[in-house]
Write an enzyme that holds these catalytic residues in place. Sequence first.
Site, PDB file in Angstrom:
ATOM      1  N   ARG A 194      14.747   4.157 -10.898  1.00 26.77           N
ATOM      2  CA  ARG A 194      14.715   5.122  -9.755  1.00 26.77           C
ATOM      3  C   ARG A 194      15.723   5.893  -9.234  1.00 26.77           C
ATOM      4  O   ARG A 194      15.744   7.135  -9.181  1.00 26.77           O
ATOM      5  CB  ARG A 194      14.059   4.475  -8.565  1.00 26.77           C
ATOM      6  CG  ARG A 194      12.564   4.286  -8.842  1.00 26.77           C
ATOM      7  CD  ARG A 194      12.048   4.000  -7.293  1.00 26.77           C
ATOM      8  NE  ARG A 194      10.587   3.994  -7.289  1.00 26.77           N
ATOM      9  CZ  ARG A 194       9.705   2.944  -6.975  1.00 26.77           C
ATOM     10  NH1 ARG A 194      10.257   1.891  -6.204  1.00 26.77           N
ATOM     11  NH2 ARG A 194       8.351   3.028  -6.856  1.00 26.77           N
ATOM     12  N   LYS A 235      -6.469  -6.568  -8.330  1.00 28.56           N
ATOM     13  CA  LYS A 235      -7.743  -6.061  -7.586  1.00 28.56           C
ATOM     14  C   LYS A 235      -8.299  -4.754  -7.988  1.00 28.56           C
ATOM     15  O   LYS A 235      -7.966  -3.556  -7.870  1.00 28.56           O
ATOM     16  CB  LYS A 235      -7.332  -5.713  -5.902  1.00 28.56           C
ATOM     17  CG  LYS A 235      -7.176  -7.016  -5.272  1.00 28.56           C
ATOM     18  CD  LYS A 235      -5.952  -7.075  -4.271  1.00 28.56           C
ATOM     19  CE  LYS A 235      -6.841  -6.637  -2.791  1.00 28.56           C
ATOM     20  NZ  LYS A 235      -5.843  -6.285  -2.031  1.00 28.56           N
ATOM     21  N   GLY A 273       4.403   0.149 -10.500  1.00 23.90           N
ATOM     22  CA  GLY A 273       5.515  -0.800 -10.581  1.00 23.90           C
ATOM     23  C   GLY A 273       5.537  -2.030 -11.798  1.00 23.90           C
ATOM     24  O   GLY A 273       6.476  -2.024 -12.616  1.00 23.90           O
ATOM     25  N   GLY A 300       1.814   3.794  -6.257  1.00 26.76           N
ATOM     26  CA  GLY A 300       0.586   4.323  -5.341  1.00 26.76           C
ATOM     27  C   GLY A 300       0.845   5.877  -5.287  1.00 26.76           C
ATOM     28  O   GLY A 300      -0.244   6.445  -5.472  1.00 26.76           O
TER      29      GLY A 300
HETATM   30  C1  3PG Z   1       7.475   2.078  -4.260  1.00 21.06           C
HETATM   31  O1  3PG Z   1       7.849   0.991  -4.058  1.00 21.06           O
HETATM   32  O2  3PG Z   1       6.138   2.070  -4.626  1.00 21.06           O
HETATM   33  C2  3PG Z   1       7.803   3.209  -3.306  1.00 21.06           C
HETATM   34  O3  3PG Z   1       9.134   3.253  -3.267  1.00 21.06           O
HETATM   35  C3  3PG Z   1       7.082   3.589  -1.820  1.00 21.06           C
HETATM   36  O4  3PG Z   1       7.288   2.229  -1.405  1.00 21.06           O
HETATM   37  P1  3PG Z   1       6.170   1.804  -0.348  1.00 21.06           P
HETATM   38  O5  3PG Z   1       5.065   1.369  -0.976  1.00 21.06           O
HETATM   39  O6  3PG Z   1       6.825   0.795   0.443  1.00 21.06           O
HETATM   40  O7  3PG Z   1       5.822   3.096   0.671  1.00 21.06           O
END
Ligand code: 3PG
Length: 379
Positions: A42, A179, A333, A356
């Site tokens: 990242r 899920k 991820g 997300g």
């Molecule tokens: C992630 O790790 O998916 C992003 O950095 C967003 O983090 P968060 O899900 O804690 O908002």
Amino acid sequence: MDIPQLEDLGDVSGKSVLVRSDLNVPLQYDDDLDASIIDPFRITSSLPTLDYLIKNGARVTVCSHLGRPKGVPDPRYLMAPVRNYLKAIYPEIEVMENVRFNKGEEANDPEFVQFLIAGQDLYVNDAFGVSHRSHASVVGPPKYLKSAAGRLLSKEVNVLSGLLEAPKGPFVAIIGGAKVSDKIALIRAIEPKVDKILIGGAMAFTFLAAMGHSVGDSLFEVDLVEECKALLAGSDTLVVPIDFLGLQSSIKFGRGESGADPVSLGEDVPSGFRGLDIGPKSIELFIAEINHAATILWNGPMGVFEDDRFSRGTLAIANAVAESGAFSVVGGGDSAAAIDAAGLAPRISHLSTGGGASLELLEKGDLPGLAALRHGLVL
Ligand code: 3PG
Ligand code: MG
């Protein structure tokens, strides 16, 4: 997408620019709680924007979240390791402390927005991975400062939105994870646009239950069986696994566990057992689809891949995607981590920095962070 770009900021020389990046990298800790970066993906993905600004003479301050510290300072999530990494490349850069040490960040508190933009002339959002969150540092500054999308944000948005606009067929989506509730909106959104959706991970058991198979003690979501039934009935797009590797339910599994050998299971998992990875016949079935795809979207692992006994399905899919010659986009991820761990990242067309965020962009076609840039100060 009609969002302002770095060039639209005009001459940035001598200007103070606040950059929101997603520098939320995985960390490991030694006994003194000193953190080191496991995978800087990242951070390295965020460099082109910083490079542009610094080369053009801007004074750059970067802010980011790190982990989920819940609005209070937490020694596990100090920005120090990230700051050191960036300062070794750009000594002149300022790196603010973790924005999530302040409750105002997640609450999108206007006072916290004022704190962030104090002394700044311009704002750049380059934090794709968090642009689905209406947090202060993501949606606040464009109301007050001339703003633009950074290089990473623009690239992510172009690739992911372009994917559903005019994909080259055959288009195969591979959707996994634990899920089905996390992925059902994505499946619905892409179903009319793809040729096949290969379903892996524990979410496959909710589909198998919907088809009338027994799932034993495998993870599945009883509330979503009817919805999966409806999805299966209306389409020949969905492909579900036909075999699994698993364990007796009493045996532990997960990272570092290795207590017993996996057992082969068919599409009916008997009681007393649970499925934890897709099996060899499913791998073959999935690879056959992957091999004639021109476009591939992959989100979510095929099994409990952090347990070495159940990583085979995910790694086989990672290899097949990398070797396919298709235009390949991997988001989320865990699937991105699997690609990275297998050293396959250079052979993926686009490895998304968002989990997300990539799901929400594919589902809804927009994100709060993008809307903020579009509706902010008119350039
Ligand atoms: C992630 O790790 O998916 C992003 O950095 C967003 O983090 P968060 O899900 O804690 O908002
Ligand atoms: Mg996450």
